[in-house]
Design an enzyme around this catalytic site. Sequence first.
Site, PDB file in Angstrom:
ATOM      1  N   THR A  19       0.836  -1.214   0.000  1.00  0.00           N
ATOM      2  CA  THR A  19       0.000   0.000   0.000  1.00  0.00           C
ATOM      3  C   THR A  19       0.868   1.260   0.000  1.00  0.00           C
ATOM      4  OG1 THR A  19      -1.672  -1.209   1.251  1.00  0.00           O
ATOM      5  CG2 THR A  19      -1.853   1.184   1.260  1.00  0.00           C
ATOM      6  N   ALA A  49      11.929  -4.856  -2.626  1.00  0.00           N
ATOM      7  CA  ALA A  49      11.731  -6.199  -2.066  1.00  0.00           C
ATOM      8  C   ALA A  49      10.248  -6.430  -1.797  1.00  0.00           C
ATOM      9  CB  ALA A  49      12.523  -6.354  -0.776  1.00  0.00           C
ATOM     10  N   VAL A 136       4.010   7.710  12.626  1.00  0.00           N
ATOM     11  CA  VAL A 136       2.971   8.250  13.517  1.00  0.00           C
ATOM     12  C   VAL A 136       2.107   9.243  12.745  1.00  0.00           C
ATOM     13  CG1 VAL A 136       2.499   9.455  15.681  1.00  0.00           C
ATOM     14  CG2 VAL A 136       4.549   8.036  15.493  1.00  0.00           C
ATOM     15  N   GLY A 191      -7.026   0.431   2.528  1.00  0.00           N
ATOM     16  CA  GLY A 191      -5.571   0.489   2.780  1.00  0.00           C
ATOM     17  C   GLY A 191      -5.206   1.157   4.082  1.00  0.00           C
ATOM     18  N   LYS A 209       2.552   4.085  18.541  1.00  0.00           N
ATOM     19  CA  LYS A 209       2.699   5.505  18.171  1.00  0.00           C
ATOM     20  C   LYS A 209       2.799   6.372  19.422  1.00  0.00           C
ATOM     21  CE  LYS A 209       0.131   4.820  13.865  1.00  0.00           C
ATOM     22  NZ  LYS A 209      -1.211   4.756  13.284  1.00  0.00           N
ATOM     23  N   GLY A 306      -3.380   5.478   4.844  1.00  0.00           N
ATOM     24  CA  GLY A 306      -3.587   5.408   3.397  1.00  0.00           C
ATOM     25  C   GLY A 306      -2.248   5.519   2.669  1.00  0.00           C
TER      26      GLY A 306
HETATM   27  P1  NAP Z   1       1.400  -3.861   2.970  1.00  0.00           P
HETATM   28  O1  NAP Z   1       0.447  -3.280   2.000  1.00  0.00           O
HETATM   29  O2  NAP Z   1       1.057  -5.144   3.620  1.00  0.00           O
HETATM   30  O3  NAP Z   1       2.817  -4.004   2.220  1.00  0.00           O
HETATM   31  C1  NAP Z   1       3.890  -4.718   2.757  1.00  0.00           C
HETATM   32  C2  NAP Z   1       4.901  -4.967   1.657  1.00  0.00           C
HETATM   33  O4  NAP Z   1       6.037  -5.634   2.213  1.00  0.00           O
HETATM   34  C3  NAP Z   1       4.365  -5.868   0.542  1.00  0.00           C
HETATM   35  O5  NAP Z   1       4.871  -5.443  -0.703  1.00  0.00           O
HETATM   36  C4  NAP Z   1       4.926  -7.234   0.911  1.00  0.00           C
HETATM   37  O6  NAP Z   1       5.117  -8.071  -0.214  1.00  0.00           O
HETATM   38  C5  NAP Z   1       6.278  -6.838   1.482  1.00  0.00           C
HETATM   39  N1  NAP Z   1       6.796  -7.827   2.403  1.00  0.00           N
HETATM   40  C6  NAP Z   1       6.224  -8.285   3.545  1.00  0.00           C
HETATM   41  N2  NAP Z   1       6.998  -9.210   4.130  1.00  0.00           N
HETATM   42  C7  NAP Z   1       8.083  -9.355   3.335  1.00  0.00           C
HETATM   43  C8  NAP Z   1       9.248 -10.166   3.403  1.00  0.00           C
HETATM   44  N3  NAP Z   1       9.454 -11.027   4.429  1.00  0.00           N
HETATM   45  N4  NAP Z   1      10.176 -10.047   2.420  1.00  0.00           N
HETATM   46  C9  NAP Z   1       9.986  -9.187   1.407  1.00  0.00           C
HETATM   47  N5  NAP Z   1       8.899  -8.367   1.301  1.00  0.00           N
HETATM   48  C10 NAP Z   1       7.960  -8.467   2.248  1.00  0.00           C
HETATM   49  O7  NAP Z   1       1.706  -2.831   4.152  1.00  0.00           O
HETATM   50  P2  NAP Z   1       1.564  -1.247   4.128  1.00  0.00           P
HETATM   51  O8  NAP Z   1       0.166  -0.865   4.481  1.00  0.00           O
HETATM   52  O9  NAP Z   1       2.176  -0.683   2.894  1.00  0.00           O
HETATM   53  O10 NAP Z   1       2.437  -0.865   5.420  1.00  0.00           O
HETATM   54  C11 NAP Z   1       3.834  -0.912   5.382  1.00  0.00           C
HETATM   55  C12 NAP Z   1       4.401  -0.268   6.637  1.00  0.00           C
HETATM   56  O11 NAP Z   1       3.956   1.084   6.726  1.00  0.00           O
HETATM   57  C13 NAP Z   1       3.943  -0.924   7.954  1.00  0.00           C
HETATM   58  O12 NAP Z   1       4.986  -0.845   8.899  1.00  0.00           O
HETATM   59  C14 NAP Z   1       2.782  -0.041   8.404  1.00  0.00           C
HETATM   60  O13 NAP Z   1       2.595  -0.065   9.796  1.00  0.00           O
HETATM   61  C15 NAP Z   1       3.286   1.310   7.954  1.00  0.00           C
HETATM   62  N6  NAP Z   1       2.243   2.308   7.729  1.00  0.00           N
HETATM   63  C16 NAP Z   1       1.165   2.006   6.955  1.00  0.00           C
HETATM   64  C17 NAP Z   1       0.205   2.965   6.737  1.00  0.00           C
HETATM   65  C18 NAP Z   1      -1.012   2.690   5.916  1.00  0.00           C
HETATM   66  O14 NAP Z   1      -1.921   3.543   5.917  1.00  0.00           O
HETATM   67  N7  NAP Z   1      -1.093   1.581   5.202  1.00  0.00           N
HETATM   68  C19 NAP Z   1       0.353   4.249   7.308  1.00  0.00           C
HETATM   69  C20 NAP Z   1       1.481   4.516   8.105  1.00  0.00           C
HETATM   70  C21 NAP Z   1       2.423   3.533   8.303  1.00  0.00           C
HETATM   71  P3  NAP Z   1       3.865  -8.562  -1.109  1.00  0.00           P
HETATM   72  O15 NAP Z   1       3.472  -7.358  -1.904  1.00  0.00           O
HETATM   73  O16 NAP Z   1       4.425  -9.649  -1.943  1.00  0.00           O
HETATM   74  O17 NAP Z   1       2.803  -9.015  -0.148  1.00  0.00           O
HETATM   75  N1  HSE Z   2      -3.109   1.113  10.454  1.00  0.00           N
HETATM   76  C1  HSE Z   2      -2.693   2.432  10.720  1.00  0.00           C
HETATM   77  C2  HSE Z   2      -3.898   3.292  11.026  1.00  0.00           C
HETATM   78  C3  HSE Z   2      -1.950   2.994   9.539  1.00  0.00           C
HETATM   79  O1  HSE Z   2      -5.026   2.854  10.763  1.00  0.00           O
HETATM   80  O2  HSE Z   2      -3.726   4.384  11.540  1.00  0.00           O
HETATM   81  C4  HSE Z   2      -1.336   4.341   9.814  1.00  0.00           C
HETATM   82  O3  HSE Z   2      -0.297   4.236  10.743  1.00  0.00           O
END
Ligand code: NAP
Ligand code: HSE
Length: 431
Positions: A19, A49, A136, A191, A209, A306
Amino acid sequence: VAQQPQGPVLKVALVGGGTVGSQVARLLRENADELAARSGARLELAGVAVRDAGKTRVGLPLDLLTTDAVALASSGADIVVELMGGVEVAHEVVVAALRTGSSVVTANKALIAQHGAELHALAREHGVDLYYEAAVAGAIPLLQPLTSSLAGDRITRVLGIVNGTTNYILTRMGEEGAAFDEVLADAQALGYAEADPTADVGGHDAAAKAAIVAGLAFHTAVTAADVHVEGITSISVDDVAAAGDMGFVVKLLAIAEEVPGGICVRVHPTMVPRTHPLASVREAFNAVFVTAEAAGEVMFYGRGAGGTPTASAVLGDVVTVARHRVSGVVGPTLSTHAERPVLPIGEAITAYYVNLHVDDRPGVLAMVASLFAEHSVSIAGVRQEGSGDEATLIVRTHRARDADLQATIADLRESPVVRAVAGLMRVEGAD
Ligand code: NAP
Ligand code: HSE
């Protein structure tokens, strides 16, 4: 940008292309010239990766994909951007990157809340940067203001909504009477949720956070284990509606504040008056109030989750780190000089709404009031609803030590005039 800026090239390794990672890759590509002009170096994607190389993907350069996250992190890139989530492998990835001399940008609050001190020490040892603004409150610039803009002030309290998923769920439960499971599925599809959404609804994402924010605000080492956590899984549509009938909305708040003898950090569902600015923070938006001695109250508001909003914060850190690499400097490291004691929830100063099913006869109100008084908890207001077997007392307290309120509740549960403590929620912003 009129001209292609010339200058050094910095290699960026992206660990995670989901995402957030896919949006970082897109913006790196689409805004390449502007980012180069601002950074003083072209930012060249060196690899991405992912876990599953066979997945259909839009927008990621397929020729740069690898499934070996640690190898990519150790490949000597100037900046490793960790966006894979989880703790164990992510820790391995970030340690490998720092030991190789790469600066790291991450959005991983679980990782930083657990291993932040060790990773900062490693970054310092290897003369590289470790930045995590996106960890955060999504797109909201919060950590930089805490560590830089407010570094000359004395922060006494940080309070806010720092989880987009739960705020989205509570908003839709309150406004539409929507069922918890249905709205959680929507938050996942949009997302907002973590890969394991129990981290969101259980309050652990907000707790990580809160630990990060508390550490920066109070110059003290704080980990997620220091944070009192209650999630929203036990909140029903009826609870939200009952709060609404009394002029309140329910929010999952993270609160880090000074208390007598130290600081206290907590995350729990909270009733907030409908007139309070936090009440109008809807859906996946986040808002954080910082109170500082000289500045007074400062409010931060924006998209808390997001892919694209979070990518904005990630890229802000990438540009900062790139500028440092171009100039041969590193940013400030973690400041934990204050070493404030982190105290348990019992030392927090809170107010409560208590909903009691009681016997409807003379003297009951006085007996209930005396139990509050015995624990030095002052009552701000009482209302009776119904009569006979349906009699309910709704008590609102003034702010008091949480331990004293809990002792009052324990005594109320034992009282012969109280048939049940039917509802109980902390209140903020009603004083
Ligand atoms: P996500 O959509 O689940 O994406 C994770 C990515 O990492 C995917 O591309 C996955 O591969 C890859 N991955 C997972 N395990 C792996 C491994 N062992 N080796 C290689 N690649 C691996 O997660 P996301 O929502 O983007 O979130 C990523 C980080 O940002 C998290 O720490 C989350 O807490 C943080 N974050 C997210 C948001 C949000 O709104 N989504 C906001 C703030 C912070 P595949 O594509 O093959 O599954
Ligand atoms: N899962 C987290 C949230 C993503 O809903 O706030 C942003 O850190």
